[in-house]
Write an enzyme that holds these catalytic residues in place. Structure first.
Site, PDB file in Angstrom:
ATOM      1  N   LYS A 196       7.011   3.991   3.883  1.00  0.00           N
ATOM      2  CA  LYS A 196       6.917   3.953   2.382  1.00  0.00           C
ATOM      3  C   LYS A 196       6.210   2.446   2.294  1.00  0.00           C
ATOM      4  CE  LYS A 196       9.015   3.874  -2.168  1.00  0.00           C
ATOM      5  NZ  LYS A 196      10.240   3.888  -2.812  1.00  0.00           N
ATOM      6  N   ARG A 206       7.379   3.875 -12.143  1.00  0.00           N
ATOM      7  CA  ARG A 206       8.419   3.043 -12.388  1.00  0.00           C
ATOM      8  C   ARG A 206       8.310   3.052 -13.902  1.00  0.00           C
ATOM      9  NH1 ARG A 206       6.427  -1.889  -8.153  1.00  0.00           N
ATOM     10  NH2 ARG A 206       7.448  -0.644  -6.186  1.00  0.00           N
ATOM     11  N   LYS A 218       8.864  -5.958  -3.770  1.00  0.00           N
ATOM     12  CA  LYS A 218       9.446  -5.201  -2.880  1.00  0.00           C
ATOM     13  C   LYS A 218       9.026  -4.918  -1.367  1.00  0.00           C
ATOM     14  CE  LYS A 218      11.240  -2.044  -6.258  1.00  0.00           C
ATOM     15  NZ  LYS A 218      11.633  -0.592  -6.431  1.00  0.00           N
ATOM     16  N   LYS A 249       4.159   7.577   2.153  1.00  0.00           N
ATOM     17  CA  LYS A 249       3.971   7.465   0.671  1.00  0.00           C
ATOM     18  C   LYS A 249       3.342   6.211   0.594  1.00  0.00           C
ATOM     19  CE  LYS A 249       6.561   6.784  -3.598  1.00  0.00           C
ATOM     20  NZ  LYS A 249       8.008   6.938  -4.065  1.00  0.00           N
ATOM     21  N   SER A 275       2.359   8.522  -8.295  1.00  0.00           N
ATOM     22  CA  SER A 275       2.123   8.785  -9.778  1.00  0.00           C
ATOM     23  C   SER A 275       0.584   7.984  -9.967  1.00  0.00           C
ATOM     24  CB  SER A 275       3.254   7.990 -10.439  1.00  0.00           C
ATOM     25  OG  SER A 275       3.069   6.608 -10.023  1.00  0.00           O
TER      26      SER A 275
END
Length: 324
Positions: A196, A206, A218, A249, A275
């Site tokens: 990820k 988010r 992150k 991802k 998304s």
């Protein structure tokens, strides 16, 4: 050699093209992500994801029924947590009567043959919007793993088929697997978000869960998007720790990583069409810049061609309808 060998013979018409086609997509390949919210008879369109919604539990059942009629057999569920239930240690994530746990039970009661994958990460429950416990501006790894393991256990107790940890803490697969084994849930699988990346393509997600980090980013736990070899190291760890499916991802920008994991491991490889990828295609199609259905199928087949056998996509219903 030419003219005895003419490659175009196998492209003459759709009948021969389909006969020799190397990769195929069906509803069996798809997982449909679902956003769940508190309330009754309520659905809210996500502003950054046109035509995609958060559902209250009652309407969620209608959405899953539509999906099953298209042949979709798996869902991945995410919960929007009320702000007053968030804290630094994600206490609400362990609530046996929390929204996630109630959602799992209701789905399995109504659709016992639908596979339920559950998101395991603290960011939807965190007052800081991070995937782990925060102390002095740092994300604590081991303390977070203890909570994630208990979170996974609560999902298994509610009836989840697969745990899908998306946090990227070191050692979390081992912590979850040992906890499941020690509590009699050896049949519950783990789909690990193995690679990820710290991607900018997550913005609409988010927004959907109100889970953006409250400070910083992150990058201390999600992967550097410049790296690919590192994904193999992550995969090696996850396999040894007990993962059943390895996920990459995002999708489109990481087709090389999908391919490398497929070459490296015999475990099923999953991909998440995220998304941001959804929003880009939707927006381009809405403006008449692209043919939506043709471009969607081209992307989905790219995932298959790269080596993914599981595709987590917000377009699951559209893909299932197109390939029927």
């Amino acid at each position: 050699m030419y003219p005895f060998q003419r490659n175009r013979r196998l492209r003459t018409n759709e009948s021969i093209r389909s006969l020799v086609r190397e990769n195929h997509v069906s509803a069996d390949d798809l997982i449909m992500p679902l956003f769940i919210m508190e309330g009754e008879n309520t659905q809210e369109e996500i502003s950054s994801m046109p035509d995609y919604f958060r559902f209250s539990l009652d309407l969620l059942m209608d959405e899953i029924e539509k999906a099953t009629k298209l042949g979709i057999k798996a869902v991945n569920i995410y919960c929007k947590v009320d702000a007053d239930k968030k804290d630094n240690e994600g206490t609400e994530a362990l609530n046996p009567n929390g929204l996630m746990q109630r959602s799992i039970r209701k789905i399995k009661e109504n659709f016992p043959n639908v596979l339920v994958f559950t998101d395991v990460a603290l960011d939807p429950y965190s007052s800081f919007g991070h995937d782990g416990v925060v102390e002095d501006g740092k994300i604590l790894n081991d303390k977070t793993n203890e909570i994630l393991a208990q979170m996974a256990l609560s999902h298994a107790e509610a009836g989840a088929d697969f745990i899908a940890p998306s946090d990227m803490m070191d050692g979390r697969i081992l912590a979850i697997r040992e906890t499941l084994e020690n509590n009699g849930f050896s049949d519950v699988g783990i789909m690990s978000y193995t690679a990820k990346y710290a991607s900018s393509f997550y913005g609409p997600f988010r927004n959907a869960l109100d889970s953006a980090p409250g400070f910083g980013d992150k990058k201390t736990y999600q992967m550097d998007f410049a790296n690919a070899d590192e994904a193999l190291h992550e995969a090696e760890n996850d396999i040894l720790e007990g993962a059943d499916i390895l996920m990459v991802k995002p999708g489109l920008a990481y087709l090389d990583v999908i391919y490398r994991l497929k070459e490296y491991s015999k475990l099923p490889i999953a991909v998440y069409q995220v998304s941001g990828e959804y929003a880009m295609l939707k927006s381009a199609a809405a403006n008449g810049f692209l043919d939506f259905e043709k471009c969607l199928l081209e992307q989905i087949f790219a995932f298959k061609r790269a080596g993914a056998s599981v595709i987590n996509t917000y377009f699951a219903k559209e893909v299932a309808a197109l390939v029927q």
